[in-house]
Design an enzyme around this catalytic site. Structure first.
Site, PDB file in Angstrom:
ATOM      1  N   LYS A   1      -4.450 -10.532  -6.689  1.00  0.00           N
ATOM      2  CA  LYS A   1      -5.677 -10.722  -5.911  1.00  0.00           C
ATOM      3  C   LYS A   1      -6.819  -9.888  -6.498  1.00  0.00           C
ATOM      4  CE  LYS A   1      -6.332  -8.276  -2.086  1.00  0.00           C
ATOM      5  NZ  LYS A   1      -6.381  -7.709  -0.731  1.00  0.00           N
TER       6      LYS A   1
ATOM      7  N   LYS B   1     -11.253  -4.525  -5.038  1.00  0.00           N
ATOM      8  CA  LYS B   1     -12.217  -3.498  -5.429  1.00  0.00           C
ATOM      9  C   LYS B   1     -11.506  -2.237  -5.920  1.00  0.00           C
ATOM     10  CE  LYS B   1     -12.875  -3.050  -0.476  1.00  0.00           C
ATOM     11  NZ  LYS B   1     -13.484  -3.869   0.501  1.00  0.00           N
TER      12      LYS B   1
ATOM     13  N   LYS C   1       0.831  -1.224   0.000  1.00  0.00           N
ATOM     14  CA  LYS C   1       0.000   0.000   0.000  1.00  0.00           C
ATOM     15  C   LYS C   1       0.851   1.254   0.000  1.00  0.00           C
ATOM     16  CE  LYS C   1      -4.566  -1.314   1.276  1.00  0.00           C
ATOM     17  NZ  LYS C   1      -5.724  -1.131   2.145  1.00  0.00           N
TER      18      LYS C   1
HETATM   19  P1  TYM Z   1     -10.921  -6.092   3.504  1.00  0.00           P
HETATM   20  O1  TYM Z   1     -11.963  -5.070   3.771  1.00  0.00           O
HETATM   21  O2  TYM Z   1      -9.849  -5.765   2.533  1.00  0.00           O
HETATM   22  O3  TYM Z   1     -11.581  -7.453   3.061  1.00  0.00           O
HETATM   23  C1  TYM Z   1     -12.599  -8.072   3.819  1.00  0.00           C
HETATM   24  C2  TYM Z   1     -12.382  -9.577   3.806  1.00  0.00           C
HETATM   25  O4  TYM Z   1     -12.351 -10.055   2.468  1.00  0.00           O
HETATM   26  C3  TYM Z   1     -11.183 -10.843   2.260  1.00  0.00           C
HETATM   27  N1  TYM Z   1     -10.743 -10.684   0.860  1.00  0.00           N
HETATM   28  C4  TYM Z   1     -10.545 -11.683   0.017  1.00  0.00           C
HETATM   29  N2  TYM Z   1     -10.670 -13.017   0.163  1.00  0.00           N
HETATM   30  C5  TYM Z   1     -10.402 -13.790  -0.909  1.00  0.00           C
HETATM   31  N3  TYM Z   1     -10.004 -13.296  -2.104  1.00  0.00           N
HETATM   32  C6  TYM Z   1      -9.858 -11.979  -2.308  1.00  0.00           C
HETATM   33  N4  TYM Z   1      -9.499 -11.512  -3.501  1.00  0.00           N
HETATM   34  C7  TYM Z   1     -10.133 -11.103  -1.211  1.00  0.00           C
HETATM   35  N5  TYM Z   1     -10.101  -9.763  -1.047  1.00  0.00           N
HETATM   36  C8  TYM Z   1     -10.460  -9.521   0.228  1.00  0.00           C
HETATM   37  C9  TYM Z   1     -10.170 -10.285   3.248  1.00  0.00           C
HETATM   38  O5  TYM Z   1      -9.164 -11.235   3.538  1.00  0.00           O
HETATM   39  C10 TYM Z   1     -11.040  -9.973   4.442  1.00  0.00           C
HETATM   40  O6  TYM Z   1     -11.224 -11.132   5.229  1.00  0.00           O
HETATM   41  N6  TYM Z   1      -7.945  -5.608   7.478  1.00  0.00           N
HETATM   42  C11 TYM Z   1      -9.175  -6.193   6.989  1.00  0.00           C
HETATM   43  C12 TYM Z   1     -10.399  -5.717   7.751  1.00  0.00           C
HETATM   44  C13 TYM Z   1     -10.294  -5.865   9.229  1.00  0.00           C
HETATM   45  C14 TYM Z   1     -10.365  -7.079   9.949  1.00  0.00           C
HETATM   46  C15 TYM Z   1     -10.285  -6.709  11.329  1.00  0.00           C
HETATM   47  C16 TYM Z   1     -10.503  -8.411   9.587  1.00  0.00           C
HETATM   48  C17 TYM Z   1     -10.180  -4.843  10.118  1.00  0.00           C
HETATM   49  N7  TYM Z   1     -10.186  -5.358  11.395  1.00  0.00           N
HETATM   50  C18 TYM Z   1     -10.328  -7.663  12.337  1.00  0.00           C
HETATM   51  C19 TYM Z   1     -10.541  -9.372  10.589  1.00  0.00           C
HETATM   52  C20 TYM Z   1     -10.452  -9.006  11.956  1.00  0.00           C
HETATM   53  C21 TYM Z   1      -9.342  -5.812   5.536  1.00  0.00           C
HETATM   54  O7  TYM Z   1      -8.783  -4.854   5.070  1.00  0.00           O
HETATM   55  O8  TYM Z   1     -10.260  -6.570   4.892  1.00  0.00           O
END
Ligand code: TYM
Length: 336
Positions: free
Chosen positions: A201, A204, A119
């Site tokens: 990956k 969005k 990032k």
């Molecule tokens: P975020 O918002 O980027 O994504 C949410 C969830 O979706 C999963 N994900 C994917 N899984 C499979 N293939 C993909 N291409 C893909 N893109 C996203 C992510 O692994 C995630 O589970 N840091 C986290 C949000 C967060 C969080 C937490 C998660 C904040 N606090 C505490 C767990 C526990 C994030 O940016 O997810």
């Protein structure tokens, strides 16, 4: 007299950022598992808006997307009567615990986080301290709820490891304070790749909209995107090294149908990629149809969304407050 043992339900927590319209990757890698696990465990699920501002957000859009993602959590079937569903910034304990945990996290270990490295390259004009300490806030999210299990996609594995390290370190100094969480990463769908570049990956924030399927895409758009998905020249549906595009489509199909890779290979034996792509698209369309339909109803009911958020914030604050208090006492703060 016989005693009845009531086994305590395990706790799960997970969050999603409202930084855009969630993708099929978010859905298959995380949200779908949340729904399944929520039926079995005590679940807490949040819209991680504090995390979202580590990248510059348009204020009006952030507000709108926060409501949309909240509605999506309900649309996937999470029940606010059974699970705690809330917006992260409504529960100040997250930011408070994050500060405390920042002081129990080493600069060196944070410096190894691959997501920070990625990032800070893609947002080179805004490499802020929040982006750097993001995994500590994530640890706070998890540890506040004493979560046993955290269902996430594979990209969050390293962040889970640091949450475990922080919990172990704190427990080592002050005695048992936090449950040490385990990640829950599904077998298929843990890493859904871009339809245009299967080495990346699905995201969005991909500037090429053909690379990702959004959970709100219409059936026509979904079909179009799968038809243009990048594959290879072998024309044989089988899971193998070097066939990233096909492997990705097979993974997606497997998540939607429950079929194994072998079963999928058998089903499409002798058929071309054209047929396969259409069937994958159809499976995704059917998987997302009920979600989109429920979402379209829920998003119009602002009063209901407000009520869910208020109830969620209330319950989450109670649970999180307990852990925060315990932590603050152990550290030595004079309690009010
Ligand atoms: P975020 O918002 O980027 O994504 C949410 C969830 O979706 C999963 N994900 C994917 N899984 C499979 N293939 C993909 N291409 C893909 N893109 C996203 C992510 O692994 C995630 O589970 N840091 C986290 C949000 C967060 C969080 C937490 C998660 C904040 N606090 C505490 C767990 C526990 C994030 O940016 O997810």
């Amino acid at each position: 007299m016989e005693t009845v043992q009531t086994e305590k339900k395990k706790k799960i927590l997970s969050c999603i950022q409202p930084s855009g319209i969630p993708t099929l990757g978010n859905y298959l890698g995380a949200l779908k598992n949340w729904k399944t696990l929520a039926d079995e465990f005590d679940g807490a699920f949040a819209v991680a808006d504090l995390h979202a501002i580590t990248v510059r957000q348009d204020p009006a859009k952030l507000r709108q997307q926060t409501s949309e993602v909240l509605a999506l959590l309900l649309a996937i079937g999470l029940d606010p009567e059974k699970s705690v569903i809330f917006v992260q910034s409504h529960v100040p304990a997250h930011a408070q615990l994050a500060w405390v945990l920042n002081c129990y996290t080493q600069f060196g270990e944070m410096n190894r986080m691959t997501q920070f490295k990625d990032k800070s390259t893609s947002h080179a004009d805004n490499v802020n301290v929040g982006l750097f300490s993001y995994p500590v806030l994530m640890a706070a999210d998890i540890l506040l709820y004493q979560a046993d299990l955290v269902p996430v996609g594979a990209d969050q594995k390293q962040h889970l490891e640091i949450a475990r390290d922080i919990a172990n370190r704190f427990n080592g100094i002050y005695g048992n304070t936090f449950t040490v969480p385990d990640p829950y990463i599904g077998k298929n769908g843990a890493r859904v790749m871009s339809l245009q570049d299967p080495s990346k990956k699905m995201s969005k924030s991909d500037p090429n909209p053909k690379g990702f399927v959004s959970v709100f895409d219409t059936p026509e758009v979904i079909m179009k995107k799968f038809k243009s998905a990048v594959t290879d020249s072998e024309a044989c549906v089988r899971f193998a090294e070097g066939k990233d595009g096909i492997n990705n489509l097979m993974g997606i199909y497997s998540c939607c149908t429950g079929l194994t890779m072998d079963e999928i290979a058998n089903q499409f034996e002798g058929k071309g990629y054209g047929d396969f792509k259409v069937e994958v698209a159809n499976a995704v369309i059917e998987e997302l149809r009920p979600v989109r339909e429920r979402y379209n109803q829920i998003i119009t009911d602002k009063a209901y969304l407000k009520e869910v958020a208020a109830k969620g914030a209330d319950t989450a604050s109670r649970i999180a407050g307990r852990t925060l208090n315990k932590t603050m006492k152990k550290v030595g703060f004079l309690m009010p």
